[in-house]
Design a protein around this motif. Structure first.
Motif, PDB file in Angstrom:
ATOM      1  N   ARG A   7       0.838  -1.197   0.000  1.00  0.00           N
ATOM      2  CA  ARG A   7       0.000   0.000   0.000  1.00  0.00           C
ATOM      3  C   ARG A   7       0.875   1.249   0.000  1.00  0.00           C
ATOM      4  O   ARG A   7       1.823   1.356   0.770  1.00  0.00           O
ATOM      5  CB  ARG A   7      -0.928   0.019   1.212  1.00  0.00           C
ATOM      6  N   ARG A   8       0.507   2.193  -0.852  1.00  0.00           N
ATOM      7  CA  ARG A   8       1.181   3.485  -0.908  1.00  0.00           C
ATOM      8  C   ARG A   8       0.121   4.570  -0.972  1.00  0.00           C
ATOM      9  O   ARG A   8      -0.764   4.535  -1.827  1.00  0.00           O
ATOM     10  CB  ARG A   8       2.108   3.571  -2.119  1.00  0.00           C
ATOM     11  N   ASP A   9       0.210   5.544  -0.055  1.00  0.00           N
ATOM     12  CA  ASP A   9      -0.728   6.663  -0.019  1.00  0.00           C
ATOM     13  C   ASP A   9      -0.034   7.936  -0.466  1.00  0.00           C
ATOM     14  O   ASP A   9       1.089   8.227  -0.016  1.00  0.00           O
ATOM     15  CB  ASP A   9      -1.267   6.870   1.398  1.00  0.00           C
ATOM     16  N   HIS A  10      -0.709   8.699  -1.333  1.00  0.00           N
ATOM     17  CA  HIS A  10      -0.138   9.963  -1.779  1.00  0.00           C
ATOM     18  C   HIS A  10      -1.251  10.863  -2.309  1.00  0.00           C
ATOM     19  O   HIS A  10      -2.026  10.465  -3.178  1.00  0.00           O
ATOM     20  CB  HIS A  10       0.905   9.732  -2.881  1.00  0.00           C
ATOM     21  N   ASP A  11      -1.333  12.063  -1.753  1.00  0.00           N
ATOM     22  CA  ASP A  11      -2.292  13.073  -2.216  1.00  0.00           C
ATOM     23  C   ASP A  11      -3.720  12.544  -2.275  1.00  0.00           C
ATOM     24  O   ASP A  11      -4.453  12.776  -3.245  1.00  0.00           O
ATOM     25  CB  ASP A  11      -1.886  13.610  -3.594  1.00  0.00           C
ATOM     26  N   GLY A  12      -4.135  11.835  -1.242  1.00  0.00           N
ATOM     27  CA  GLY A  12      -5.513  11.355  -1.171  1.00  0.00           C
ATOM     28  C   GLY A  12      -5.794  10.105  -1.975  1.00  0.00           C
ATOM     29  O   GLY A  12      -6.949   9.679  -2.075  1.00  0.00           O
ATOM     30  N   MET A  32      -6.575 -12.404  -0.512  1.00  0.00           N
ATOM     31  CA  MET A  32      -7.944 -11.869  -0.465  1.00  0.00           C
ATOM     32  C   MET A  32      -8.246 -11.262   0.895  1.00  0.00           C
ATOM     33  O   MET A  32      -8.861 -10.197   0.989  1.00  0.00           O
ATOM     34  CB  MET A  32      -8.953 -12.967  -0.801  1.00  0.00           C
ATOM     35  N   GLU A  33      -7.796 -11.924   1.958  1.00  0.00           N
ATOM     36  CA  GLU A  33      -8.034 -11.402   3.305  1.00  0.00           C
ATOM     37  C   GLU A  33      -7.270 -10.104   3.531  1.00  0.00           C
ATOM     38  O   GLU A  33      -7.785  -9.168   4.163  1.00  0.00           O
ATOM     39  CB  GLU A  33      -7.646 -12.456   4.346  1.00  0.00           C
ATOM     40  N   ALA A  34      -6.052 -10.024   3.015  1.00  0.00           N
ATOM     41  CA  ALA A  34      -5.260  -8.802   3.159  1.00  0.00           C
ATOM     42  C   ALA A  34      -5.892  -7.645   2.392  1.00  0.00           C
ATOM     43  O   ALA A  34      -5.955  -6.512   2.892  1.00  0.00           O
ATOM     44  CB  ALA A  34      -3.830  -9.041   2.662  1.00  0.00           C
ATOM     45  N   LEU A  35      -6.366  -7.924   1.198  1.00  0.00           N
ATOM     46  CA  LEU A  35      -7.005  -6.889   0.396  1.00  0.00           C
ATOM     47  C   LEU A  35      -8.299  -6.420   1.051  1.00  0.00           C
ATOM     48  O   LEU A  35      -8.580  -5.212   1.118  1.00  0.00           O
ATOM     49  CB  LEU A  35      -7.274  -7.436  -1.005  1.00  0.00           C
ATOM     50  N   ASP A  36      -9.078  -7.353   1.562  1.00  0.00           N
ATOM     51  CA  ASP A  36     -10.318  -7.004   2.250  1.00  0.00           C
ATOM     52  C   ASP A  36     -10.023  -6.133   3.475  1.00  0.00           C
ATOM     53  O   ASP A  36     -10.714  -5.139   3.723  1.00  0.00           O
ATOM     54  CB  ASP A  36     -11.049  -8.277   2.659  1.00  0.00           C
ATOM     55  N   ALA A  37      -8.994  -6.496   4.237  1.00  0.00           N
ATOM     56  CA  ALA A  37      -8.644  -5.741   5.439  1.00  0.00           C
ATOM     57  C   ALA A  37      -8.200  -4.326   5.092  1.00  0.00           C
ATOM     58  O   ALA A  37      -8.550  -3.354   5.788  1.00  0.00           O
ATOM     59  CB  ALA A  37      -7.546  -6.469   6.218  1.00  0.00           C
ATOM     60  N   GLN A  38      -7.425  -4.181   4.018  1.00  0.00           N
ATOM     61  CA  GLN A  38      -6.971  -2.857   3.625  1.00  0.00           C
ATOM     62  C   GLN A  38      -8.128  -1.990   3.136  1.00  0.00           C
ATOM     63  O   GLN A  38      -8.189  -0.794   3.428  1.00  0.00           O
ATOM     64  CB  GLN A  38      -5.898  -2.959   2.545  1.00  0.00           C
ATOM     65  N   LEU A  39      -9.055  -2.565   2.403  1.00  0.00           N
ATOM     66  CA  LEU A  39     -10.217  -1.798   1.942  1.00  0.00           C
ATOM     67  C   LEU A  39     -11.083  -1.370   3.125  1.00  0.00           C
ATOM     68  O   LEU A  39     -11.620  -0.256   3.133  1.00  0.00           O
ATOM     69  CB  LEU A  39     -11.032  -2.617   0.946  1.00  0.00           C
ATOM     70  N   LEU A  40     -11.204  -2.237   4.111  1.00  0.00           N
ATOM     71  CA  LEU A  40     -11.948  -1.876   5.317  1.00  0.00           C
ATOM     72  C   LEU A  40     -11.291  -0.679   5.998  1.00  0.00           C
ATOM     73  O   LEU A  40     -11.964   0.279   6.401  1.00  0.00           O
ATOM     74  CB  LEU A  40     -12.006  -3.069   6.275  1.00  0.00           C
ATOM     75  N   ALA A  41      -9.958  -0.716   6.116  1.00  0.00           N
ATOM     76  CA  ALA A  41      -9.229   0.394   6.747  1.00  0.00           C
ATOM     77  C   ALA A  41      -9.341   1.675   5.920  1.00  0.00           C
ATOM     78  O   ALA A  41      -9.517   2.768   6.469  1.00  0.00           O
ATOM     79  CB  ALA A  41      -7.757   0.001   6.925  1.00  0.00           C
ATOM     80  N   ILE A  42      -9.246   1.548   4.605  1.00  0.00           N
ATOM     81  CA  ILE A  42      -9.339   2.718   3.728  1.00  0.00           C
ATOM     82  C   ILE A  42     -10.726   3.352   3.817  1.00  0.00           C
ATOM     83  O   ILE A  42     -10.865   4.580   3.769  1.00  0.00           O
ATOM     84  CB  ILE A  42      -9.011   2.316   2.273  1.00  0.00           C
TER      85      ILE A  42
END
Length: 258
Positions: A7-12, A32-42
């Protein structure tokens, strides 16, 4: 964050990169679990307005990890895989922020499902798409759910029954992807689209995305009634007043996200 998902965050903008290049980014249970967890956090992260879904290596995503699936050939194991996949796809649809798939190489089976589920997709000219499960005795039934909502029934049925690879320009004509760009311009073009959306009111975009998917399955009378209620609620928001006032005053709006 795990090594299999970056994951990389930049300018929103949050870029989530599938990182199983040797396996052509096959969707293991862990990925799939990692992607789901990241989308939940996002979804809870107010600093992020748009998500780009990208991949490392020669392919975007080759679908489910068949070696992993066949390693535990039990009903419970199969149910876990496909339930996790369904939860992930629903998370993508319900995320209050647009997701843009940045597609190179091949996107097949559940990889094609990722593209069809994403709100938008930008593809490299050399990208190809398929739902080839029928070729190995496993009909792409869960990818079918997303595919039939992205392209026409005749086109999706042809893809599902033949398993043939569809080139990028044909995928655009079918409505599976929005834009096709030269391979060398893929990342730049995807980021430009993401930035264009990230400049909008995050509240307005969230309202619009939810309404888009909810009205799509309604009959036309119910859809108009629902959309009228959504627009009324939207008009009462601070950002709507700010946006209209800014337009009338010929100035740039300042979004508050409320």
């Amino acid at each position: 964050m795990t090594d299999i998902l970056q994951r990389r965050d930049h300018d929103g903008i949050a870029t989530l990169t599938l990182n199983r290049p040797a396996a052509r980014n096959a969707l293991s249970l862990a990925l799939m679990e990692a992607l789901d967890a990241q989308l939940l956090a996002i979804g809870r992260d107010t600093s992020i307005h748009v998500v780009i879904l990208a991949a490392n290596g020669p392919a975007f995503c080759a679908g489910h990890d068949l070696r992993e699936i066949r390693a535990t050939p039990t009903r419970d194991a199969y149910e876990q895989v496909f339930a996790t996949c369904s939860r992930l796809m629903l998370r993508m649809v319900r995320l209050p922020k647009p997701i843009i798939a940045q597609v190179h190489g091949v996107a097949t089976a559940a990889g094609c499902q990722l593209v069809a589920t994403a709100d938008l997709a930008v593809a490299a000219e050399s990208a190809r798409f398929a739902t080839p499960g029928v070729n190995i005795g496993l009909f792409c039934s869960t990818p079918m759910v997303a595919l039939t909502r992205a392209v026409s029934h005749k086109a999706s049925m042809e893809m599902l029954l033949t398993g043939e690879l569809v080139p990028a320009h044909r995928a655009r004509d079918l409505g599976l992807v929005n834009r096709v760009v030269p391979d060398t311009e893929l990342a730049e073009a995807t980021l430009a689209l993401a930035r264009q959306i990230a400049d909008k009111s995050p509240l307005t975009v969230a309202i619009g995305k939810e309404a888009f998917y909810r009205q799509a399955d309604m009959d036309i009378e119910a859809a108009y009634a629902y959309a009228a209620e959504v627009m009324t609620r939207n008009m009462l928001a601070h950002d709507a007043a700010e946006g209209i006032d800014a337009f009338l005053a010929k100035r740039a709006p300042v979004w508050a996200g409320r």
